[in-house]
Write an enzyme that holds these catalytic residues in place. Structure first.
Site, PDB file in Angstrom:
ATOM      1  N   PRO A  45     -41.670 104.881  66.589  1.00 42.03           N
ATOM      2  CA  PRO A  45     -42.927 104.167  67.071  1.00 42.03           C
ATOM      3  C   PRO A  45     -43.714 103.770  65.934  1.00 42.03           C
ATOM      4  O   PRO A  45     -44.149 104.543  64.982  1.00 42.03           O
ATOM      5  CB  PRO A  45     -43.842 105.287  67.894  1.00 42.03           C
ATOM      6  N   GLY A  92     -48.952 105.479  65.384  1.00 41.80           N
ATOM      7  CA  GLY A  92     -49.011 107.072  66.027  1.00 41.80           C
ATOM      8  C   GLY A  92     -50.513 107.499  65.550  1.00 41.80           C
ATOM      9  O   GLY A  92     -51.475 106.670  65.167  1.00 41.80           O
ATOM     10  N   TRP A 146     -54.322 114.451  59.618  1.00 40.26           N
ATOM     11  CA  TRP A 146     -55.126 115.131  58.433  1.00 40.26           C
ATOM     12  C   TRP A 146     -56.469 115.133  58.637  1.00 40.26           C
ATOM     13  O   TRP A 146     -57.264 114.362  59.225  1.00 40.26           O
ATOM     14  CB  TRP A 146     -54.915 114.221  57.415  1.00 40.26           C
ATOM     15  N   ASP A 199     -48.174 112.631  63.930  1.00 42.32           N
ATOM     16  CA  ASP A 199     -48.092 112.783  62.632  1.00 42.32           C
ATOM     17  C   ASP A 199     -48.818 114.217  61.847  1.00 42.32           C
ATOM     18  O   ASP A 199     -50.093 113.976  62.177  1.00 42.32           O
ATOM     19  CB  ASP A 199     -48.188 111.827  61.790  1.00 42.32           C
ATOM     20  N   TYR A 229     -51.631 120.835  56.687  1.00 41.36           N
ATOM     21  CA  TYR A 229     -52.733 120.643  57.488  1.00 41.36           C
ATOM     22  C   TYR A 229     -53.393 121.565  58.134  1.00 41.36           C
ATOM     23  O   TYR A 229     -54.282 121.777  59.133  1.00 41.36           O
ATOM     24  CB  TYR A 229     -52.506 119.295  58.608  1.00 41.36           C
ATOM     25  N   LYS A 264     -44.479 117.694  57.496  1.00 37.46           N
ATOM     26  CA  LYS A 264     -44.041 117.627  56.266  1.00 37.46           C
ATOM     27  C   LYS A 264     -43.929 118.823  55.410  1.00 37.46           C
ATOM     28  O   LYS A 264     -44.617 119.873  55.659  1.00 37.46           O
ATOM     29  CB  LYS A 264     -45.249 116.776  55.410  1.00 37.46           C
ATOM     30  N   HIS A 296     -44.046 116.188  51.333  1.00 35.03           N
ATOM     31  CA  HIS A 296     -45.143 115.751  51.385  1.00 35.03           C
ATOM     32  C   HIS A 296     -45.823 115.048  50.184  1.00 35.03           C
ATOM     33  O   HIS A 296     -46.699 114.052  50.252  1.00 35.03           O
ATOM     34  CB  HIS A 296     -46.248 116.670  51.609  1.00 35.03           C
ATOM     35  N   LEU A 308     -57.729 102.921  57.364  1.00 41.66           N
ATOM     36  CA  LEU A 308     -59.179 102.295  57.459  1.00 41.66           C
ATOM     37  C   LEU A 308     -59.784 102.694  56.018  1.00 41.66           C
ATOM     38  O   LEU A 308     -61.075 102.466  55.832  1.00 41.66           O
ATOM     39  CB  LEU A 308     -59.874 103.078  58.388  1.00 41.66           C
ATOM     40  N   VAL A 356     -60.167 112.337  65.824  1.00 43.10           N
ATOM     41  CA  VAL A 356     -60.478 113.511  66.754  1.00 43.10           C
ATOM     42  C   VAL A 356     -61.533 113.031  67.715  1.00 43.10           C
ATOM     43  O   VAL A 356     -61.906 113.537  68.716  1.00 43.10           O
ATOM     44  CB  VAL A 356     -60.860 114.818  66.155  1.00 43.10           C
ATOM     45  N   ARG A 371     -62.480 106.842  70.125  1.00 43.07           N
ATOM     46  CA  ARG A 371     -61.911 105.964  69.165  1.00 43.07           C
ATOM     47  C   ARG A 371     -60.462 106.418  69.287  1.00 43.07           C
ATOM     48  O   ARG A 371     -59.956 105.194  68.658  1.00 43.07           O
ATOM     49  CB  ARG A 371     -62.456 106.839  67.608  1.00 43.07           C
ATOM     50  N   ASN A 408     -58.666 102.846  69.069  1.00 40.59           N
ATOM     51  CA  ASN A 408     -57.541 102.439  68.100  1.00 40.59           C
ATOM     52  C   ASN A 408     -55.867 101.931  68.892  1.00 40.59           C
ATOM     53  O   ASN A 408     -55.655 101.218  68.274  1.00 40.59           O
ATOM     54  CB  ASN A 408     -57.119 103.910  66.927  1.00 40.59           C
TER      55      ASN A 408
END
Length: 337
Positions: free
Chosen positions: A33, A36, A40, A63, A68, A97, A130, A230, A283, A287, A291
């Site tokens: 896809p 996604g 982070w 992801d 993280y 990662k 990573h 962004l 989060v 939003r 998105n």
């Protein structure tokens, strides 16, 4: 990598269907896809709710990364959706990662299995290195010393990649890739690699479009994935915070107004139209849903040319692993690439 977007009227189709119609075909033959959720800086307490909102909204690509420290929380939510039949495993694409703290070639499988355990999965769709630079195991990002920054060693990386290839052979991962790799470091990797990386995940946004690196990856069949699309508005104050705000750019705002979209949606739609994979992070429930609607935006040729012209070759993220006396130009192989 080839971008596939099935013919559809972008103004009458819902976001879920549109999101599922943006995909890239990896050099393994698998479809990934192209849109996604990035995670982070998503704290464990926040990431559970974020992933749940995303999956319910129609996201099918998550992801994360060992670094993280939120894999376990993500795994709980994904398992919840798999367990109640809301989604099937084949329909959700999970990337994590290998941490820079785990650059011991003999420990790669253990690191991968720990991520699988945390995520409660039998296999990963994509496992990335990573960062090409290593950090001393047991050290912490917040308190890195010069001794902790082990740096980049092409011979060590070749051994790491061989171990990554072994994960594919054992069925632990469907595809392997790289992140934060320059042309020079990818070339070094390919000298001994048996498996060409499926993906290179790098910083990419309107002010830092990386056309040369993208063209190189295209030539090698490596999909190009954009993080911080962004410009990373939530980035740490210790990482180049004194830069222009992409979302306030007048060109982006003008294009957004014309499409009745937000500036953030334009910044997400643009890499999709360029054939990239894009993973905006949030989060905030509103939003996250907003998105997703970026997949409905249909940019025209004029929009794409105006957005292309915004490139300033301005990297926002990158100083965190610099050793004393080293420049960012050296870190990112600017002279050679």
């Amino acid at each position: 990598a080839f971008l596939v977007r099935h013919a559809a009227d972008p103004y009458s189709i819902d976001s879920v269907k549109m999101a599922n119609e943006w995909s890239v075909t990896l050099n393994t033959g698998a479809k990934m896809p192209a849109f996604g959720l990035g995670t982070w800086q998503s704290k464990p307490a926040e990431v559970s709710a974020a992933v749940e909102v995303a999956l319910r909204a129609g996201y099918r690509h998550i992801d994360t990364a060992a670094a993280y420290q939120n894999e376990a929380e993500i795994g709980q939510i994904v398992q919840k959706f798999l367990g109640d039949g809301t989604i099937q495993r084949k329909d959700v694409f999970i990337t994590t990662k290998l941490s820079s703290f785990d650059h011991d070639p003999d420990g790669i499988e253990d690191a991968c299995r720990l991520s699988l355990k945390n995520l409660q999965l039998n296999y990963l769709d994509l496992y990335l290195v990573h960062h090409p630079r290593a950090l001393r195991k047991g050290s912490e990002f917040a308190n890195l010393t010069e001794q902790d920054k082990l740096g980049y060693d092409p011979e060590r990386m070749a051994k790491i990649w061989k171990a990554m290839e072994g994960l594919v052979e054992k069925g632990l991962v469907k595809a392997i890739g790289i992140s934060n790799f320059t042309i020079t470091k990818t070339e070094n990797l390919l000298k001994t690699a048996k498996i060409v990386p499926a993906v290179n995940q790098v910083e990419c946004h309107p002010y830092f479009q990386q056309p040369k690196l993208k063209a190189y990856c295209d030539s090698k069949g490596i999909a190009f994935e954009a993080y911080s699309p962004l410009g990373g508005p939530g980035r740490s104050s210790r990482i180049n915070i004194e830069v222009d705000n992409i979302l306030a750019d007048p060109v982006i705002q003008e294009i957004a107004a014309r499409h009745e979209a937000t500036p953030a949606q334009i910044c997400i739609a643009y890499p999709l139209h360029r054939g990239l994979v894009v993973i905006p992070k949030s989060v905030n429930p509103d939003r996250i849903r907003e998105n997703l609607k970026a997949t409905e935006v249909k940019l025209d040729t004029e929009d794409l040319e105006r957005l292309k012209a915004l490139d300033r070759n301005l990297r926002f993220l990158g100083a965190i692993m610099l050793k004393r006396g080293q420049t960012e130009e050296e870190l990112w192989d600017v002279e050679h690439d």
